[in-house]
Write a protein that holds these residues in place. Structure first.
Motif, PDB file in Angstrom:
ATOM      1  N   ARG A  16       1.155  -7.614  -9.704  1.00 23.68           N
ATOM      2  CA  ARG A  16       0.498  -6.399  -9.219  1.00 23.68           C
ATOM      3  C   ARG A  16      -0.150  -6.649  -7.855  1.00 23.68           C
ATOM      4  O   ARG A  16      -0.561  -7.763  -7.542  1.00 23.68           O
ATOM      5  N   ALA A  17      -0.240  -5.603  -7.076  1.00 21.10           N
ATOM      6  CA  ALA A  17      -0.839  -5.707  -5.752  1.00 21.10           C
ATOM      7  C   ALA A  17      -2.357  -5.823  -5.852  1.00 21.10           C
ATOM      8  O   ALA A  17      -2.977  -5.347  -6.805  1.00 21.10           O
ATOM      9  N   THR A  18      -2.946  -6.442  -4.849  1.00 19.63           N
ATOM     10  CA  THR A  18      -4.406  -6.485  -4.751  1.00 19.63           C
ATOM     11  C   THR A  18      -4.900  -5.133  -4.253  1.00 19.63           C
ATOM     12  O   THR A  18      -4.474  -4.671  -3.191  1.00 19.63           O
ATOM     13  N   PRO A  19      -5.778  -4.472  -4.994  1.00 22.22           N
ATOM     14  CA  PRO A  19      -6.234  -3.142  -4.560  1.00 22.22           C
ATOM     15  C   PRO A  19      -7.079  -3.225  -3.299  1.00 22.22           C
ATOM     16  O   PRO A  19      -7.725  -4.232  -3.018  1.00 22.22           O
TER      17      PRO A  19
ATOM     18  N   ASP B 195      -2.632  -3.278   0.966  1.00 17.31           N
ATOM     19  CA  ASP B 195      -1.364  -2.680   1.323  1.00 17.31           C
ATOM     20  C   ASP B 195      -0.289  -2.984   0.288  1.00 17.31           C
ATOM     21  O   ASP B 195       0.789  -2.392   0.303  1.00 17.31           O
ATOM     22  N   GLY B 196      -0.559  -3.908  -0.634  1.00 15.59           N
ATOM     23  CA  GLY B 196       0.362  -4.152  -1.736  1.00 15.59           C
ATOM     24  C   GLY B 196       1.674  -4.769  -1.303  1.00 15.59           C
ATOM     25  O   GLY B 196       2.665  -4.691  -2.034  1.00 15.59           O
ATOM     26  N   ARG B 197       1.712  -5.407  -0.128  1.00 17.75           N
ATOM     27  CA  ARG B 197       2.956  -5.976   0.368  1.00 17.75           C
ATOM     28  C   ARG B 197       2.735  -7.422   0.795  1.00 17.75           C
ATOM     29  O   ARG B 197       1.607  -7.843   1.052  1.00 17.75           O
ATOM     30  N   VAL B 198       3.822  -8.174   0.852  1.00 17.13           N
ATOM     31  CA  VAL B 198       3.750  -9.565   1.261  1.00 17.13           C
ATOM     32  C   VAL B 198       4.838  -9.803   2.303  1.00 17.13           C
ATOM     33  O   VAL B 198       5.955  -9.295   2.192  1.00 17.13           O
TER      34      VAL B 198
ATOM     35  N   PRO C 249       7.295  -5.274  -1.149  1.00 19.44           N
ATOM     36  CA  PRO C 249       6.210  -4.927  -2.085  1.00 19.44           C
ATOM     37  C   PRO C 249       5.847  -6.125  -2.959  1.00 19.44           C
ATOM     38  O   PRO C 249       6.728  -6.800  -3.498  1.00 19.44           O
ATOM     39  N   ALA C 250       4.558  -6.386  -3.095  1.00 17.19           N
ATOM     40  CA  ALA C 250       4.127  -7.551  -3.874  1.00 17.19           C
ATOM     41  C   ALA C 250       4.638  -7.490  -5.307  1.00 17.19           C
ATOM     42  O   ALA C 250       4.974  -8.515  -5.892  1.00 17.19           O
ATOM     43  N   VAL C 251       4.721  -6.274  -5.866  1.00 17.06           N
ATOM     44  CA  VAL C 251       5.157  -6.156  -7.253  1.00 17.06           C
ATOM     45  C   VAL C 251       6.629  -6.504  -7.413  1.00 17.06           C
ATOM     46  O   VAL C 251       7.103  -6.741  -8.527  1.00 17.06           O
TER      47      VAL C 251
END
Length: 538
Positions: free
Chosen positions: A202-205, A406-409, A480-482
């Motif tokens: 899950r992404a970091t909020p 941003d929920g991305r890496v 996307p991190a997920v």
């Protein structure tokens, strides 16, 4: 070197040098690590702190082999509570470990020696296990970071089981960043481990909400003062909500009060009747525990399901739960006087983690008034590992590995995933977007690697190696991190993901190759990149 029984088998200097000489230039190149002695290292007995286990391991555990392939160098097998049954670090015929901060206070267990090895500077990081808190309690008592992954995220192939359905291989390090680097290397499914699994992260909020317990936690006075300072720190960093943790704490009591004790019997009960080296407390807990029927087992499973359901509202309103790691830091004398009772109290905030399918990371909180370290932990449902590490990094004053919110890496690609190359469509289908063209630091080399289609393998030169005048051209993509875990599962050995350095000084996740994929005769570094080499072949 430490004067306490940190190691059961310390590798001779020449053996360590031998590992260093052949270590590939991977993401952990040259970093030393210690191995809890219930995890296999080829050629060394895995004792689980039982001296009668003397047969050398035929091969290394999956996690150990992944570390070796990443360039890390083992220094030895560490002391532990026998058969990983204990949170105190005293249940070993090789001697009791103590905290590096106090000769009178326990080191914590069962991964006692792993914690001491890192805290005393005898290894950069260490492998531990955590079924009931064994990777977090000794981390807390020695001022370390303890990363307890989601169940199955890190394979347990080659690990002596305690409770196979709950066992987790964990990482101890001095920083969150180091723990993350190691986790990046060892995570990923293993077909030989029936408990391993792929988990999307899950992404970091952007604005994390962290839950803290409401009410009295029954902490020792010096622990209580440090906990009050911890909750104040949490309110400075995050939005905080108060929650009832009764269901979590009741679930913790099931671990040694339910059928999971029988699972320990299944794992190593055959040695309890005829092995005089078995620790008396371990024998009492496992062999002399109550006989449980199938009805008893299902009653416990049903009760756990009810408690799990009772905890779920916490996760609808919070991204993580902050707890102390323990309620106390006992002395060696206190453990000797009441070995079971003290151990039970140490597991109050850790025993439920794997039963409820949570991940966790322990890290130093405010120092106690008497100078001893105080550990706190963040917990979240499975798949929240990277988000927890970002939160822990923020607490510890470290830079999160990826921007929160941003929920991305960012991901460096060097070959088949480049724009226009055969596997780029898979990257795009997972939400990947192009960021920029870049060049790697000049001390990386590129080789052609066999596989279903031609691929480049990138490795880093050892310190002092001759760098190329022109660095390798790569692309940076955003994913996307997920989607990262699912993408990583598609990468076939000898390739994998690790931290790579670019020539602008930034460090980004990217493709790297283990040493067994490197053929000097197929070195294409001089071409300056994969596309240029492909063009040269016509």
């Amino acid at each position: 070197m430490s004067d306490q029984p940190t190691f059961i088998h310390r590798l001779p200097e020449e053996a360590v040098a031998g590992y260093a000489a052949v270590a590939p230039a991977g993401p952990l190149a040259g970093l030393t690590f210690a191995i809890k002695d219930n995890i296999d290292l080829a050629g060394v007995p895995t004792t689980a702190a039982d001296p009668r286990r003397t047969t050398p391991a035929g091969e290394s555990a999956t996690v150990v082999q992944r570390l070796l392939d990443a360039g890390a160098v083992p220094v030895g097998k560490t002391n532990m509570d026998q058969y990983a049954t204990g949170l105190v670090g005293t249940r070993s015929p090789y001697g009791a470990c103590h905290s590096v901060y106090s000769p009178d206070h326990v080191s914590g267990g069962s991964s006692s020696g792993s914690a001491v090895a890192v805290a005393a500077g005898e290894a950069e990081f260490a492998l531990a296990t955590d079924t009931a808190g064994s990777g977090r309690v000794p981390a807390a008592f020695n001022g370390l970071v303890g990363v307890k992954p989601s169940k199955g995220l890190v394979p347990t192939t080659g690990v002596v089981p305690a409770c196979a359905s709950l066992d987790c291989v964990t990482v101890m390090a001095r920083t969150v960043a180091r723990g993350r680097e190691v986790l990046d290397v060892i995570a990923g499914p293993d077909p030989r481990d029936p408990w391993s699994r792929t988990l999307e992260q899950r992404a970091t909020p952007a604005r994390p909400v962290v839950a803290v317990p409401v009410g009295d936690l029954d902490l020792d006075p010096v622990h209580h003062a440090a906990w009050e300072a911890s909750t104040a720190r949490a309110r400075e960093l995050w939005d905080v909500v108060e929650v009832d943790v009764t269901a979590f704490l009741e679930a913790a009591t099931l671990l040694y009060g339910g059928p999971w004790v029988a699972e320990r019997r299944l794992a190593f009960g055959d040695v309890l009747t005829d092995d005089p080296a078995v620790d008396p407390t371990v024998r009492t807990i496992v062999a002399d525990g109550p006989d449980l029927s199938a009805v008893d087992a299902f009653a416990a499973f049903h009760r756990l399901a009810s408690l799990d359901a009772a905890t779920r509202p916490v996760w609808t309103g919070a991204d993580a739960l902050l707890l102390p790691v323990t309620a106390t830091h006992p002395t060696l004398e206190e453990v000797a006087a009441d070995p079971v009772g003290v151990n039970t109290r140490l597991g109050r905030f850790t025993n439920m983690t794997n039963l409820l399918d949570l991940c966790a990371v322990a890290f130093p909180g405010p120092v106690r008034g008497d100078g001893l370290p105080f550990g706190v932990q963040l917990l979240a449902p499975a798949g929240g590992d990277l988000a927890l590490l970002d939160l822990a990094a923020r607490w510890c004053g470290e830079q999160p590995a990826r921007p929160a919110g941003d929920g991305r890496v960012d991901l460096v690609v060097a070959g088949a995933h480049l724009a226009g190359e055969p596997l780029n469509a898979d990257l795009v289908a997972r939400g990947g977007t192009f960021v920029r063209t870049a060049r790697m630091a000049p001390d990386y080399r590129m080789y052609v690697v066999d596989g279903p289609l031609p691929r480049p393998g990138v490795t880093r030169l050892p310190a002092g190696g001759v760098a190329e005048p022109s660095a390798l051209e790569v692309e940076v993509w955003s994913l996307p991190a997920v989607a990262l875990a699912g993408f990583q599962a598609t990468i076939a050995p000898p390739l994998g993901l690790g931290q790579v350095d670019l020539d602008d000084g930034t460090r980004v996740l990217g493709f790297l190759c283990s040493g067994d994929g490197v053929d000097p005769a197929r070195d294409i570094t001089a071409h300056g990149g994969w596309r240029a080499w492909r063009a040269s072949t016509g």
